[in-house]
Scaffold this motif. Structure first.
Motif, PDB file in Angstrom:
ATOM      1  N   LEU A  40       3.032  15.788   4.101  1.00  0.00           N
ATOM      2  CA  LEU A  40       3.887  16.534   5.032  1.00  0.00           C
ATOM      3  C   LEU A  40       4.905  17.391   4.271  1.00  0.00           C
ATOM      4  CD1 LEU A  40       3.995  16.517   8.122  1.00  0.00           C
ATOM      5  CD2 LEU A  40       5.715  14.717   8.019  1.00  0.00           C
ATOM      6  N   VAL A  41       5.510  16.794   3.257  1.00  0.00           N
ATOM      7  CA  VAL A  41       6.545  17.506   2.497  1.00  0.00           C
ATOM      8  C   VAL A  41       5.941  18.697   1.754  1.00  0.00           C
ATOM      9  CG1 VAL A  41       8.145  17.293   0.547  1.00  0.00           C
ATOM     10  CG2 VAL A  41       8.064  15.500   2.291  1.00  0.00           C
ATOM     11  N   PRO A  56       0.841  -1.204   0.000  1.00  0.00           N
ATOM     12  CA  PRO A  56       0.000   0.000   0.000  1.00  0.00           C
ATOM     13  C   PRO A  56       0.874   1.251   0.000  1.00  0.00           C
ATOM     14  CG  PRO A  56      -0.370  -1.352   1.985  1.00  0.00           C
ATOM     15  CD  PRO A  56       0.724  -2.002   1.231  1.00  0.00           C
ATOM     16  N   MET A  57       0.355   2.291  -0.601  1.00  0.00           N
ATOM     17  CA  MET A  57       1.149   3.516  -0.776  1.00  0.00           C
ATOM     18  C   MET A  57       0.867   4.544   0.325  1.00  0.00           C
ATOM     19  SD  MET A  57       2.925   3.396  -3.736  1.00  0.00           S
ATOM     20  CE  MET A  57       2.903   2.566  -5.333  1.00  0.00           C
ATOM     21  N   MET A  58       0.209   4.103   1.389  1.00  0.00           N
ATOM     22  CA  MET A  58      -0.173   5.063   2.425  1.00  0.00           C
ATOM     23  C   MET A  58       0.999   5.886   2.956  1.00  0.00           C
ATOM     24  SD  MET A  58      -3.167   5.652   2.844  1.00  0.00           S
ATOM     25  CE  MET A  58      -2.933   6.760   4.255  1.00  0.00           C
ATOM     26  N   ASP A  59       2.158   5.222   3.131  1.00  0.00           N
ATOM     27  CA  ASP A  59       3.288   5.962   3.711  1.00  0.00           C
ATOM     28  C   ASP A  59       3.782   7.053   2.762  1.00  0.00           C
ATOM     29  OD1 ASP A  59       4.079   3.981   1.999  1.00  0.00           O
ATOM     30  OD2 ASP A  59       5.883   3.439   3.115  1.00  0.00           O
ATOM     31  N   ILE A  60       3.720   6.770   1.450  1.00  0.00           N
ATOM     32  CA  ILE A  60       4.145   7.794   0.486  1.00  0.00           C
ATOM     33  C   ILE A  60       3.155   8.952   0.450  1.00  0.00           C
ATOM     34  CG2 ILE A  60       4.466   8.235  -2.001  1.00  0.00           C
ATOM     35  CD1 ILE A  60       5.988   5.640  -2.175  1.00  0.00           C
ATOM     36  N   ARG A  61       1.851   8.630   0.511  1.00  0.00           N
ATOM     37  CA  ARG A  61       0.842   9.699   0.594  1.00  0.00           C
ATOM     38  C   ARG A  61       1.067  10.572   1.816  1.00  0.00           C
ATOM     39  NH1 ARG A  61      -3.997   8.736  -2.507  1.00  0.00           N
ATOM     40  NH2 ARG A  61      -4.038   6.590  -3.229  1.00  0.00           N
ATOM     41  N   HIS A  62       1.271   9.900   2.932  1.00  0.00           N
ATOM     42  CA  HIS A  62       1.445  10.588   4.217  1.00  0.00           C
ATOM     43  C   HIS A  62       2.688  11.488   4.168  1.00  0.00           C
ATOM     44  CE1 HIS A  62       1.325  10.017   8.881  1.00  0.00           C
ATOM     45  NE2 HIS A  62       1.417  11.261   8.521  1.00  0.00           N
ATOM     46  N   MET A  63       3.789  10.879   3.712  1.00  0.00           N
ATOM     47  CA  MET A  63       5.047  11.612   3.633  1.00  0.00           C
ATOM     48  C   MET A  63       4.931  12.812   2.698  1.00  0.00           C
ATOM     49  SD  MET A  63       8.632   9.615   3.043  1.00  0.00           S
ATOM     50  CE  MET A  63      10.091  10.636   2.850  1.00  0.00           C
ATOM     51  N   SER A  64       4.271  12.600   1.560  1.00  0.00           N
ATOM     52  CA  SER A  64       4.224  13.690   0.585  1.00  0.00           C
ATOM     53  C   SER A  64       3.313  14.815   1.066  1.00  0.00           C
ATOM     54  CB  SER A  64       3.785  13.173  -0.783  1.00  0.00           C
ATOM     55  OG  SER A  64       2.440  12.794  -0.749  1.00  0.00           O
ATOM     56  N   ASP A 119      10.639  18.310   9.677  1.00  0.00           N
ATOM     57  CA  ASP A 119      11.717  17.578   9.012  1.00  0.00           C
ATOM     58  C   ASP A 119      12.021  16.263   9.726  1.00  0.00           C
ATOM     59  OD1 ASP A 119      13.543  17.414   6.882  1.00  0.00           O
ATOM     60  OD2 ASP A 119      15.188  18.030   8.184  1.00  0.00           O
ATOM     61  N   ASP A 120      11.992  16.290  11.051  1.00  0.00           N
ATOM     62  CA  ASP A 120      12.249  15.058  11.806  1.00  0.00           C
ATOM     63  C   ASP A 120      11.169  14.018  11.538  1.00  0.00           C
ATOM     64  OD1 ASP A 120      14.528  16.138  12.851  1.00  0.00           O
ATOM     65  OD2 ASP A 120      13.572  16.842  14.693  1.00  0.00           O
ATOM     66  N   ARG A 165       5.230  24.736   1.224  1.00  0.00           N
ATOM     67  CA  ARG A 165       4.357  25.906   1.285  1.00  0.00           C
ATOM     68  C   ARG A 165       4.703  26.794   2.476  1.00  0.00           C
ATOM     69  NH1 ARG A 165       0.167  23.186   0.372  1.00  0.00           N
ATOM     70  NH2 ARG A 165      -0.212  22.766   2.551  1.00  0.00           N
ATOM     71  N   LYS A 166       4.849  26.154   3.655  1.00  0.00           N
ATOM     72  CA  LYS A 166       5.117  26.938   4.862  1.00  0.00           C
ATOM     73  C   LYS A 166       6.463  27.650   4.812  1.00  0.00           C
ATOM     74  CE  LYS A 166       2.482  24.293   8.282  1.00  0.00           C
ATOM     75  NZ  LYS A 166       2.689  23.257   9.324  1.00  0.00           N
ATOM     76  N   SER A 167       7.467  27.004   4.235  1.00  0.00           N
ATOM     77  CA  SER A 167       8.793  27.645   4.225  1.00  0.00           C
ATOM     78  C   SER A 167       8.743  28.921   3.386  1.00  0.00           C
ATOM     79  CB  SER A 167       9.875  26.678   3.727  1.00  0.00           C
ATOM     80  OG  SER A 167       9.645  26.302   2.389  1.00  0.00           O
ATOM     81  N   LEU A 168       7.980  28.886   2.275  1.00  0.00           N
ATOM     82  CA  LEU A 168       7.879  30.100   1.451  1.00  0.00           C
ATOM     83  C   LEU A 168       6.978  31.146   2.100  1.00  0.00           C
ATOM     84  CD1 LEU A 168       8.947  31.090  -1.352  1.00  0.00           C
ATOM     85  CD2 LEU A 168       9.645  28.847  -0.532  1.00  0.00           C
ATOM     86  N   ASP A 169       5.878  30.680   2.716  1.00  0.00           N
ATOM     87  CA  ASP A 169       5.013  31.628   3.443  1.00  0.00           C
ATOM     88  C   ASP A 169       5.811  32.316   4.550  1.00  0.00           C
ATOM     89  OD1 ASP A 169       2.928  30.970   1.827  1.00  0.00           O
ATOM     90  OD2 ASP A 169       1.855  29.740   3.288  1.00  0.00           O
ATOM     91  N   ALA A 170       6.641  31.540   5.236  1.00  0.00           N
ATOM     92  CA  ALA A 170       7.454  32.109   6.315  1.00  0.00           C
ATOM     93  C   ALA A 170       8.393  33.176   5.762  1.00  0.00           C
ATOM     94  CB  ALA A 170       8.254  31.008   7.013  1.00  0.00           C
ATOM     95  N   PHE A 171       8.949  32.902   4.584  1.00  0.00           N
ATOM     96  CA  PHE A 171       9.851  33.879   3.957  1.00  0.00           C
ATOM     97  C   PHE A 171       9.109  35.163   3.613  1.00  0.00           C
ATOM     98  CE2 PHE A 171      11.518  35.567  -0.147  1.00  0.00           C
ATOM     99  CZ  PHE A 171      12.688  36.109   0.344  1.00  0.00           C
TER     100      PHE A 171
END
Lengths: 219, 219
Positions: free
Chosen positions: B124-125, B114-122, B151-152, B130-136
């Motif tokens: 988050l990524v 199952p691809m659940m872990d890839i969905r979950h990871m992506s 990141d952790d 988005r957040k890193s650019l919004d923060a900038f």
């Protein structure tokens, strides 16, 4: 020599110091793999701090140079290139640490295959690191081009090694963890080569004033 | 608004445009993997050109801004950060292409897990991008810190998925090629997360004036 030119020379000198450290780290990380040399790996871990400190020092130096000298045209581009090269060098240092970590995990395992391809690949990669920085310092477009040419050779070596390692895994599942470590090592070497390519592209941009990053002019 | 401030806003706008393209590329590359959607992969390949062109455009814009406005202090650091962020975004675009290439190689194969872990990871990524650019753009240190915290989580997901995939390979050597593709995909996602982390660190440097790159202040 104008004060500004002196500062530019200092900046180049710091980048050369950084690249010497990075080159040694690459070399030691590979020695840790192929000679099962734990002390070489430990040295890579120790040198990471120095590389990280130097990255921040060079960034500061370049930013101060921009602020106090407000360079224009070619000089401005040179300082911007130095900032980019600095980032690439630091990431190459990180990749040496990744290789050294894999070396530690391989220490206790019997070797499943000869390491000639890793030796060969790393010799090529180390020369790319050295040449890309020499090209930057000497403003040498031909040398920068030779780095770009080596990148394809590194990719071919990596692809050949990848397929060989897959066949080792398929032959005996016991080989899987070690083969994955070796795949990781060749991938890290390939990424170090990619960073050298980035540097060579920055040099070509500086020397020729053309942006070859996403073109085919030199490939 | 001063002319310089207008130009800074334009620079930020261009980086936001770039990050929207990159975010979409990450999303589509993952859709290509988990939904076996070839057209999503093709869109990623097409968008790479636009991302590459925008990278060069932003570099030019930032260098011209340095040359014509000769900013100092915080403004100078902001432009230097924009140059670095631009590089990180372009590399994230490259990594989406890598994921889309793996997706193509997976298209014809039956799914081994199952691809659940890839969905979950992506998921988050993508939020990290988005957040890193919004923060900038918003000068928001708290948001930048939240990127570092994610990141952790991404690293843990990647490690768990790695070990699971090794067991699939050990169970049946026929799974090896597919498992290697999936390992490559999660590694690329992890590297996209690393680039978001670099951006968040640059933002913290801008906002707080401290260099957290190689420290533990925020981790």
């Amino acid at each position: 020599m104008r004060h500004f030119e002196q500062e530019l020379e200092q900046l180049k000198g710091k980048l050369l110091e950084m690249s010497a450290l990075v080159e040694a780290a690459v070399q030691r990380s590979v020695a840790a793999v192929v000679q099962k040399d734990r002390s070489a790996a430990d040295q890579v871990f120790r040198d990471e701090e120095r590389i990280n400190a130097l990255e921040m020092e060079i960034d500061e130096f370049a930013i101060n140079l921009l602020a106090t000298q407000q360079p224009l045209a070619a000089d401005l581009r040179l300082v911007v290139a130095a900032l980019k090269i600095n980032t690439d060098l630091e990431r190459m240092g990180d990749l040496s640490v990744t290789i050294a970590e894999r070396a530690i995990s391989l220490l206790s395992e019997p070797v499943i295959k000869p390491m000639m391809d890793i030796r060969h690949m790393s010799a090529l990669v180390e020369s790319m690191v050295r040449k890309s920085l020499d090209a930057f310092v000497a403003n040498d477009a031909d040398m920068a081009r030779s780095v770009l040419a080596s990148d394809d050779a590194v990719d071919s070596l990596r692809t050949a090694s990848y397929h060989e390692l897959i066949s080792y895994m398929e032959k005996d599942p016991q080989n899987i963890p070690q083969a994955l470590d070796l795949i990781g090592i060749t991938r890290s070497l390939e990424r170090i080569a990619d960073h050298s390519t980035n540097i060579a592209e920055d040099v070509l941009f500086l020397v020729k004033g053309i942006d070859v990053r996403h073109h085919s002019e030199v490939r």
